[in-house]
Design a protein around this motif. Structure first.
Motif, short mmCIF file in Angstrom:
data_model
loop_
_atom_site.label_atom_id
_atom_site.label_comp_id
_atom_site.label_asym_id
_atom_site.label_seq_id
_atom_site.Cartn_x
_atom_site.Cartn_y
_atom_site.Cartn_z
N ILE A 55 0.84 -1.20 0.00
CA ILE A 55 0.00 0.00 0.00
C ILE A 55 0.87 1.25 0.00
O ILE A 55 1.82 1.35 0.77
N ASN A 56 0.54 2.20 -0.87
CA ASN A 56 1.17 3.51 -0.92
C ASN A 56 0.09 4.57 -0.84
O ASN A 56 -0.96 4.42 -1.47
N VAL A 57 0.35 5.66 -0.12
CA VAL A 57 -0.61 6.75 0.02
C VAL A 57 0.07 8.03 -0.47
O VAL A 57 1.20 8.31 -0.10
N ARG A 58 -0.66 8.78 -1.30
CA ARG A 58 -0.15 10.07 -1.79
C ARG A 58 -1.19 11.14 -1.52
O ARG A 58 -2.38 10.90 -1.63
N ARG A 59 -0.71 12.30 -1.19
CA ARG A 59 -1.60 13.44 -0.97
C ARG A 59 -1.53 14.33 -2.20
O ARG A 59 -0.44 14.68 -2.66
N TYR A 67 -2.84 3.63 -3.40
CA TYR A 67 -2.49 2.63 -4.40
C TYR A 67 -2.13 1.36 -3.66
O TYR A 67 -1.26 1.37 -2.80
N ALA A 68 -2.81 0.28 -3.98
CA ALA A 68 -2.54 -0.99 -3.30
C ALA A 68 -2.46 -2.12 -4.31
O ALA A 68 -3.17 -2.12 -5.31
N LEU A 69 -1.59 -3.07 -4.02
CA LEU A 69 -1.50 -4.29 -4.82
C LEU A 69 -2.15 -5.42 -4.03
O LEU A 69 -1.75 -5.70 -2.90
N VAL A 70 -3.17 -6.02 -4.62
CA VAL A 70 -3.88 -7.14 -4.00
C VAL A 70 -3.95 -8.30 -5.01
O VAL A 70 -5.01 -8.68 -5.45
N PRO A 71 -2.79 -8.84 -5.37
CA PRO A 71 -2.74 -9.85 -6.42
C PRO A 71 -3.49 -11.12 -6.02
O PRO A 71 -3.50 -11.52 -4.87
N GLY A 72 -4.14 -11.71 -7.00
CA GLY A 72 -4.84 -12.98 -6.77
C GLY A 72 -6.26 -12.82 -6.27
O GLY A 72 -6.94 -13.81 -6.06
N LEU A 73 -6.70 -11.58 -6.08
CA LEU A 73 -8.06 -11.35 -5.62
C LEU A 73 -8.91 -10.74 -6.73
O LEU A 73 -8.44 -9.87 -7.47
N LEU A 74 -10.14 -11.20 -6.83
CA LEU A 74 -11.09 -10.63 -7.78
C LEU A 74 -11.69 -9.37 -7.16
O LEU A 74 -11.66 -9.18 -5.95
N ARG A 75 -12.28 -8.52 -7.98
CA ARG A 75 -12.80 -7.26 -7.43
C ARG A 75 -13.91 -7.47 -6.42
O ARG A 75 -14.04 -6.71 -5.48
N GLU A 76 -14.67 -8.55 -6.55
CA GLU A 76 -15.73 -8.80 -5.55
C GLU A 76 -15.17 -9.37 -4.24
O GLU A 76 -15.88 -9.50 -3.26
N GLU A 77 -13.88 -9.67 -4.22
CA GLU A 77 -13.24 -10.20 -3.01
C GLU A 77 -12.52 -9.10 -2.21
O GLU A 77 -11.98 -9.37 -1.15
N VAL A 78 -12.52 -7.87 -2.72
CA VAL A 78 -11.86 -6.74 -2.07
C VAL A 78 -12.91 -5.71 -1.70
O VAL A 78 -13.78 -5.37 -2.51
N LYS A 108 -6.63 -4.35 6.49
CA LYS A 108 -5.65 -3.28 6.71
C LYS A 108 -6.40 -1.99 7.01
O LYS A 108 -7.37 -1.65 6.33
N VAL A 109 -5.94 -1.27 8.03
CA VAL A 109 -6.52 0.02 8.38
C VAL A 109 -5.52 1.10 8.02
O VAL A 109 -4.38 1.09 8.50
N ILE A 110 -5.94 2.03 7.17
CA ILE A 110 -5.10 3.14 6.75
C ILE A 110 -5.62 4.39 7.46
O ILE A 110 -6.76 4.79 7.26
N SER A 111 -4.79 4.96 8.32
CA SER A 111 -5.17 6.18 9.03
C SER A 111 -4.56 7.37 8.31
O SER A 111 -3.34 7.50 8.24
N LEU A 112 -5.42 8.22 7.78
CA LEU A 112 -4.97 9.41 7.07
C LEU A 112 -4.88 10.58 8.05
O LEU A 112 -5.62 10.61 9.04
N THR A 126 -8.63 -3.38 -10.44
CA THR A 126 -8.45 -3.86 -11.81
C THR A 126 -8.38 -5.38 -11.84
O THR A 126 -8.28 -6.04 -10.81
N LEU A 127 -8.42 -5.91 -13.04
CA LEU A 127 -8.30 -7.36 -13.21
C LEU A 127 -6.92 -7.87 -12.83
O LEU A 127 -6.72 -9.05 -12.63
N HIS A 128 -5.95 -6.96 -12.71
CA HIS A 128 -4.58 -7.35 -12.38
C HIS A 128 -4.26 -7.17 -10.91
O HIS A 128 -3.09 -7.15 -10.53
N GLY A 129 -5.28 -7.00 -10.07
CA GLY A 129 -5.05 -6.90 -8.63
C GLY A 129 -4.51 -5.57 -8.17
O GLY A 129 -3.80 -5.49 -7.17
#
Length: 142
Positions: A55-59, A67-78, A108-112, A126-129
């Motif tokens: 996970i990366n966070v930009r302001r 921006y997060a990479l969640v490889p191997g998961l379908l969009r309905e699984e995230v 994962k909890v992201i505190s901004l 995306t289809l590419h996780g």
């Protein structure tokens, strides 16, 4: 009798050289340098650590971009939840828990560092996780 000289640059036999595997000693000698983000966001694993989720966070001028990479998961699984206090909760639950890729459930909890507008927050997987979350800053009521 002539003496054969050794060739200083021996010809390659076509076999690839094996690269040396990095060790912990190497990491101590050259620490990992990450890009300094312009915010004070924190990411916390709730439950078992999921180091495979990156996970990366930009302001930006009007929002936070996650921006997060969640490889191997379908969009309905995230799933992404947001609250006005500036918290984003990203969860992943693979349909097939016993999978050969090592994809495990995570939370994962992201505190901004500032408040956001949860009604305008959007997320796309995306289809590419790849997960992209846009969380606009809360607009002050004038």
């Amino acid at each position: 009798m002539p003496v054969l000289k050794k060739d200083k640059n021996p010809k390659s036999s076509g076999l690839a050289k094996r690269k040396r595997t990095p060790t912990l000693e190497d990491e101590k000698a050259t620490p990992y340098k990450s890009e300094k983000l312009q915010n004070d966001s924190t990411v916390i694993d709730m439950g078992p650590p999921a180091d495979w989720v990156k996970i990366n966070v930009r302001r930006t001028k009007d929002c936070y971009e996650v921006y997060a990479l969640v490889p191997g998961l379908l969009r309905e699984e995230v799933h992404v939840q947001s609250d006005p206090a500036g918290r984003l909760i990203v969860t992943g639950e693979p349909e097939q828990l016993d999978n050969p890729w090592g994809v495990t459930p995570f939370k994962k909890v992201i505190s901004l560092p500032s408040r956001i507008d949860p009604h305008q927050t959007s997320a796309v997987v995306t289809l590419h996780g790849q997960l992209f979350v846009r969380a606009p800053f809360e607009q002050s009521k004038s």
